[in-house]
Design a protein around this motif. Structure first.
Motif, PDB file in Angstrom:
ATOM      1  N   GLN A   1     135.893  10.526  55.310  1.00  0.00           N
ATOM      2  CA  GLN A   1     136.264  10.836  53.936  1.00  0.00           C
ATOM      3  C   GLN A   1     135.716   9.776  52.988  1.00  0.00           C
ATOM      4  OE1 GLN A   1     137.872  13.375  52.517  1.00  0.00           O
ATOM      5  NE2 GLN A   1     138.039  14.476  54.464  1.00  0.00           N
ATOM      6  N   VAL A   2     135.453  10.197  51.788  1.00  0.00           N
ATOM      7  CA  VAL A   2     134.962   9.316  50.737  1.00  0.00           C
ATOM      8  C   VAL A   2     136.010   9.244  49.634  1.00  0.00           C
ATOM      9  CG1 VAL A   2     133.192   8.979  48.972  1.00  0.00           C
ATOM     10  CG2 VAL A   2     132.540   9.838  51.226  1.00  0.00           C
ATOM     11  N   GLN A   3     136.343   8.035  49.239  1.00  0.00           N
ATOM     12  CA  GLN A   3     137.223   7.839  48.090  1.00  0.00           C
ATOM     13  C   GLN A   3     136.389   7.306  46.928  1.00  0.00           C
ATOM     14  OE1 GLN A   3     138.293   6.218  51.229  1.00  0.00           O
ATOM     15  NE2 GLN A   3     139.066   8.267  51.651  1.00  0.00           N
ATOM     16  N   LEU A   4     136.630   7.859  45.747  1.00  0.00           N
ATOM     17  CA  LEU A   4     135.902   7.460  44.547  1.00  0.00           C
ATOM     18  C   LEU A   4     136.897   6.968  43.496  1.00  0.00           C
ATOM     19  CD1 LEU A   4     133.487  10.537  44.277  1.00  0.00           C
ATOM     20  CD2 LEU A   4     132.989   8.305  45.276  1.00  0.00           C
ATOM     21  N   VAL A   5     136.589   5.829  42.905  1.00  0.00           N
ATOM     22  CA  VAL A   5     137.458   5.269  41.870  1.00  0.00           C
ATOM     23  C   VAL A   5     136.627   4.923  40.644  1.00  0.00           C
ATOM     24  CG1 VAL A   5     139.045   3.426  41.253  1.00  0.00           C
ATOM     25  CG2 VAL A   5     139.063   4.346  43.582  1.00  0.00           C
ATOM     26  N   GLU A   6     136.976   5.542  39.522  1.00  0.00           N
ATOM     27  CA  GLU A   6     136.275   5.264  38.268  1.00  0.00           C
ATOM     28  C   GLU A   6     136.944   4.131  37.510  1.00  0.00           C
ATOM     29  OE1 GLU A   6     136.426   9.869  38.681  1.00  0.00           O
ATOM     30  OE2 GLU A   6     137.796   8.165  38.921  1.00  0.00           O
ATOM     31  N   SER A   7     136.169   3.432  36.709  1.00  0.00           N
ATOM     32  CA  SER A   7     136.698   2.404  35.826  1.00  0.00           C
ATOM     33  C   SER A   7     135.766   2.257  34.634  1.00  0.00           C
ATOM     34  CB  SER A   7     136.850   1.067  36.555  1.00  0.00           C
ATOM     35  OG  SER A   7     135.596   0.607  37.004  1.00  0.00           O
ATOM     36  N   GLY A   8     136.244   1.568  33.602  1.00  0.00           N
ATOM     37  CA  GLY A   8     135.401   1.283  32.453  1.00  0.00           C
ATOM     38  C   GLY A   8     135.674   2.105  31.217  1.00  0.00           C
ATOM     39  N   GLY A   9     136.569   3.064  31.319  1.00  0.00           N
ATOM     40  CA  GLY A   9     136.889   3.868  30.150  1.00  0.00           C
ATOM     41  C   GLY A   9     137.668   3.064  29.121  1.00  0.00           C
ATOM     42  N   GLY A  10     137.841   3.643  27.938  1.00  0.00           N
ATOM     43  CA  GLY A  10     138.591   2.967  26.896  1.00  0.00           C
ATOM     44  C   GLY A  10     138.365   3.588  25.548  1.00  0.00           C
ATOM     45  N   ALA A  23     133.190   3.429  42.049  1.00  0.00           N
ATOM     46  CA  ALA A  23     133.095   2.725  43.321  1.00  0.00           C
ATOM     47  C   ALA A  23     133.505   3.644  44.460  1.00  0.00           C
ATOM     48  CB  ALA A  23     133.976   1.486  43.294  1.00  0.00           C
ATOM     49  N   ALA A  24     132.648   3.737  45.454  1.00  0.00           N
ATOM     50  CA  ALA A  24     132.933   4.582  46.610  1.00  0.00           C
ATOM     51  C   ALA A  24     133.385   3.725  47.782  1.00  0.00           C
ATOM     52  CB  ALA A  24     131.693   5.366  47.003  1.00  0.00           C
ATOM     53  N   SER A  25     134.279   4.268  48.582  1.00  0.00           N
ATOM     54  CA  SER A  25     134.737   3.596  49.799  1.00  0.00           C
ATOM     55  C   SER A  25     134.975   4.633  50.877  1.00  0.00           C
ATOM     56  CB  SER A  25     136.021   2.800  49.533  1.00  0.00           C
ATOM     57  OG  SER A  25     137.060   3.656  49.129  1.00  0.00           O
ATOM     58  N   GLY A  26     135.104   4.153  52.113  1.00  0.00           N
ATOM     59  CA  GLY A  26     135.352   5.044  53.237  1.00  0.00           C
ATOM     60  C   GLY A  26     134.092   5.439  53.966  1.00  0.00           C
ATOM     61  N   ALA A  74     123.639  -0.873  47.458  1.00  0.00           N
ATOM     62  CA  ALA A  74     124.160  -2.054  48.162  1.00  0.00           C
ATOM     63  C   ALA A  74     125.646  -2.240  47.859  1.00  0.00           C
ATOM     64  CB  ALA A  74     123.382  -3.285  47.757  1.00  0.00           C
ATOM     65  N   LYS A  75     126.075  -1.802  46.677  1.00  0.00           N
ATOM     66  CA  LYS A  75     127.485  -1.924  46.278  1.00  0.00           C
ATOM     67  C   LYS A  75     128.231  -0.604  46.419  1.00  0.00           C
ATOM     68  CE  LYS A  75     126.700  -5.674  42.969  1.00  0.00           C
ATOM     69  NZ  LYS A  75     126.855  -6.133  41.555  1.00  0.00           N
ATOM     70  N   ASN A  76     127.528   0.432  46.866  1.00  0.00           N
ATOM     71  CA  ASN A  76     128.173   1.752  47.009  1.00  0.00           C
ATOM     72  C   ASN A  76     128.797   2.201  45.691  1.00  0.00           C
ATOM     73  OD1 ASN A  76     128.051   3.442  49.264  1.00  0.00           O
ATOM     74  ND2 ASN A  76     130.223   3.204  49.731  1.00  0.00           N
ATOM     75  N   TYR A 112     133.704  15.454  46.900  1.00  0.00           N
ATOM     76  CA  TYR A 112     134.598  14.334  46.624  1.00  0.00           C
ATOM     77  C   TYR A 112     134.656  14.056  45.121  1.00  0.00           C
ATOM     78  CZ  TYR A 112     133.627  13.787  51.563  1.00  0.00           C
ATOM     79  OH  TYR A 112     133.475  14.026  52.901  1.00  0.00           O
ATOM     80  N   TRP A 113     135.854  13.735  44.665  1.00  0.00           N
ATOM     81  CA  TRP A 113     136.085  13.485  43.245  1.00  0.00           C
ATOM     82  C   TRP A 113     136.981  12.263  43.048  1.00  0.00           C
ATOM     83  CZ3 TRP A 113     134.005  16.284  39.213  1.00  0.00           C
ATOM     84  CH2 TRP A 113     133.352  17.468  39.561  1.00  0.00           C
ATOM     85  N   GLY A 114     136.724  11.546  41.958  1.00  0.00           N
ATOM     86  CA  GLY A 114     137.624  10.485  41.562  1.00  0.00           C
ATOM     87  C   GLY A 114     138.761  11.016  40.709  1.00  0.00           C
TER      88      GLY A 114
END
Length: 123
Positions: A1-10, A23-26, A74-76, A112-114
């Motif tokens: 499974q792939v987990q996706l986490v977004e950041s940077g909004g505002g 950022a992807a993990s898993g 390299a940072k996924n 996969y979706w964040g």
């Protein structure tokens, strides 16, 4: 499974810039197609930009020339640099990933979706 986490909004004023990260993990997603979608209240989720594993990029006409999608395998991680923001860019932004994508603009092809990150552009 792939987990996706977004950041940077505002919150940003019209004409300003934001940089979103996904950022992807898993699992390593270097060979995955990845994309950004956005959804404003009362509207359907729409394609913003996509990037293939080899680095080919695709943009919706509404953001072409203002937004840039990149990835750092390299940072996924995938990024969306948003410049010259307009009030109509206000939406929740979602990142997505899929192994085999033909129709980049269709949300259904992504596995996969964040959770999304909110972007608000004030006039």
């Amino acid at each position: 499974q792939v987990q996706l986490v977004e950041s940077g909004g505002g919150l940003v004023q019209a004409g300003g810039s934001l940089r979103l990260s996904c950022a992807a993990s898993g699992r390593t997603v270097s060979s995955y197609a990845m994309a950004w979608f956005r959804q404003a209240p009362g509207q359907e989720r729409g394609f913003v930009a996509g990037i293939s594993g080899s680095g080919s990029t695709y943009y919706s006409d509404t953001v072409k020339g203002r937004f840039t999608i990149t990835r750092d395998n390299a940072k996924n991680t995938m990024y969306l640099q948003m410049n010259s923001l307009k009030p109509e860019d206000t939406a929740d932004y979602y990142c997505a990933a899929g192994r085999s994508v033909v129709n980049w603009r269709s949300p259904s092809v992504y596995s996969y979706w964040g959770q999304g990150t909110q972007v608000t552009v004030s006039s």
